[in-house]
Design a protein around this motif. Sequence first.
Motif, short mmCIF file in Angstrom:
data_model
loop_
_atom_site.label_atom_id
_atom_site.label_comp_id
_atom_site.label_asym_id
_atom_site.label_seq_id
_atom_site.Cartn_x
_atom_site.Cartn_y
_atom_site.Cartn_z
N ASN A 231 34.00 38.75 45.74
CA ASN A 231 34.63 37.43 45.83
C ASN A 231 33.69 36.48 46.57
O ASN A 231 33.36 36.71 47.74
CB ASN A 231 35.97 37.55 46.57
CG ASN A 231 36.76 36.25 46.56
OD1 ASN A 231 36.20 35.18 46.40
ND2 ASN A 231 38.06 36.36 46.75
N LEU A 232 33.26 35.43 45.90
CA LEU A 232 32.36 34.45 46.48
C LEU A 232 33.14 33.17 46.76
O LEU A 232 33.27 32.29 45.90
CB LEU A 232 31.18 34.16 45.54
CG LEU A 232 30.45 35.39 44.97
CD1 LEU A 232 29.37 34.97 44.00
CD2 LEU A 232 29.88 36.24 46.09
N LYS A 233 33.71 33.09 47.96
CA LYS A 233 34.45 31.91 48.44
C LYS A 233 35.61 31.51 47.53
O LYS A 233 36.00 30.34 47.48
CB LYS A 233 33.49 30.73 48.62
CG LYS A 233 32.46 30.92 49.71
CD LYS A 233 31.68 29.64 49.97
CE LYS A 233 30.76 29.83 51.16
NZ LYS A 233 30.03 28.58 51.52
N ASN A 234 36.16 32.48 46.81
CA ASN A 234 37.27 32.24 45.89
C ASN A 234 36.90 31.31 44.74
O ASN A 234 37.79 30.85 44.00
CB ASN A 234 38.50 31.68 46.63
CG ASN A 234 39.22 32.73 47.42
OD1 ASN A 234 39.33 33.88 47.00
ND2 ASN A 234 39.71 32.34 48.59
N TYR A 235 35.62 31.03 44.56
CA TYR A 235 35.16 30.22 43.44
C TYR A 235 34.69 31.10 42.28
O TYR A 235 34.96 30.81 41.12
CB TYR A 235 34.01 29.29 43.87
CG TYR A 235 34.42 28.21 44.82
CD1 TYR A 235 35.65 27.58 44.70
CD2 TYR A 235 33.57 27.78 45.83
CE1 TYR A 235 36.03 26.57 45.57
CE2 TYR A 235 33.93 26.77 46.71
CZ TYR A 235 35.16 26.17 46.57
OH TYR A 235 35.54 25.16 47.43
N VAL A 236 33.99 32.16 42.60
CA VAL A 236 33.47 33.08 41.59
C VAL A 236 33.86 34.50 41.98
O VAL A 236 33.66 34.91 43.13
CB VAL A 236 31.93 32.97 41.47
CG1 VAL A 236 31.41 33.98 40.44
CG2 VAL A 236 31.52 31.57 41.09
N LEU A 237 34.41 35.23 41.04
CA LEU A 237 34.78 36.63 41.26
C LEU A 237 34.17 37.47 40.15
O LEU A 237 34.30 37.15 38.97
CB LEU A 237 36.30 36.80 41.28
CG LEU A 237 37.04 36.06 42.40
CD1 LEU A 237 37.57 34.73 41.88
CD2 LEU A 237 38.18 36.91 42.96
N LEU A 238 33.48 38.54 40.54
CA LEU A 238 32.83 39.44 39.59
C LEU A 238 33.44 40.82 39.73
O LEU A 238 33.67 41.31 40.84
CB LEU A 238 31.32 39.50 39.85
CG LEU A 238 30.59 38.15 39.83
CD1 LEU A 238 29.13 38.34 40.24
CD2 LEU A 238 30.69 37.50 38.45
N ARG A 239 33.69 41.49 38.59
CA ARG A 239 34.39 42.77 38.62
C ARG A 239 33.71 43.79 37.70
O ARG A 239 33.15 43.43 36.67
CB ARG A 239 35.85 42.60 38.18
CG ARG A 239 36.60 41.53 38.94
CD ARG A 239 38.02 41.39 38.42
NE ARG A 239 38.70 40.27 39.06
CZ ARG A 239 38.71 39.03 38.59
NH1 ARG A 239 38.10 38.77 37.44
NH2 ARG A 239 39.36 38.08 39.22
N ALA A 240 33.83 45.04 38.09
CA ALA A 240 33.38 46.15 37.25
C ALA A 240 34.29 47.33 37.50
O ALA A 240 34.77 47.54 38.62
CB ALA A 240 31.92 46.52 37.55
N GLY A 241 34.55 48.10 36.44
CA GLY A 241 35.44 49.25 36.59
C GLY A 241 35.08 50.36 35.63
O GLY A 241 34.32 50.17 34.67
N TYR A 242 35.64 51.53 35.92
CA TYR A 242 35.44 52.67 35.02
C TYR A 242 36.71 53.51 35.03
O TYR A 242 37.28 53.79 36.10
CB TYR A 242 34.25 53.53 35.46
CG TYR A 242 33.84 54.52 34.39
CD1 TYR A 242 32.95 54.17 33.39
CD2 TYR A 242 34.38 55.80 34.36
CE1 TYR A 242 32.59 55.06 32.39
CE2 TYR A 242 34.04 56.70 33.37
CZ TYR A 242 33.14 56.32 32.39
OH TYR A 242 32.80 57.21 31.39
#
Length: 306
Positions: A231-242
């Motif tokens: 979470n980057l300051k609630n502006y950008v969110l990046l996710r990965a899962g398996y």
Amino acid sequence: GNANMAKVRGLEAMWGNVAGTAFTKKTQLIFSRTQWLKGTGTDIFAFGLTQRVGESGVIGLQVMSMSFGEIMVTTGDSPDGGLGTYKPGLMNFAVSYAKAFSNSIYGGIVVKFISESISDVNAFGMAIDAGIQYVTGENDQMAFGVALKNVGPQMRFSGDGLSFKDIITMKGIDQGYTFNQRSQAYEIPTMLTIGAAYDFLFGGDYSMTIAGTFISNSFSKDQFAFGLEGNLKNYVLLRAGYTYEQGIWDNIETPENTNLNSGLSLGASIQVPINKEKGTSFGIDYSYRETVSFNGNHSLGIVLNF
């Protein structure tokens, strides 16, 4: 990849763990389109709304429609078609209610109405989801969640497509009759999920969440889902899962999955505040899930907070 059942919040929690909808601040709207198994022409369109009522309650509404395109009509007498086309339809309509019972405990319930149909056969059913989330830690960094989904009676198809006409000779006289067949009833796929999540806080509104969920499926293998979100300051969110299940690694070319997903999932969100004082914002979500065949599942959504 279903990994964040313990900490999913807002309207999207209505599909995962409905308890998370209790975190809706005022009003949230989501519109989304999913290209399911890209290359098959199958699309999923969804709309949802959550609205806070009172100090601790949130009601929700969700509509999902699945489009499969046009399919050629074939019969035993005309196996090559030429009789026109039909469009299968699948639609879910759901209403929910969630509540904050304390600063740590949140719970909710969903009632879903299910419709599946083609031109002359249809089935209608109902199912209930229920979920609970528990948040603890100095800054509410740790969360646990349990959700039971798709609990309901059996469904059965009916309609004119299950009838046929035949001629029976009685006492030398041919008489036409219409026979109605009964379809086999089938169970709705019940699912139990148990998850946990933890936030790592780095200051300056930067954080990272690690999450894991155990998924018990009624008609397929049990699964373990693991996910990571930055979470980057609630502006950008990046996710990965398996998402892992037994046999998924036994044969890379032909994995022994009991579902179409082959494990990997990726996602990203961009959120832009419109009015910080009122808490309004606009966001765009994208997610991808790798599949065993075709070109994966691609979802694009628009999120509005009022």
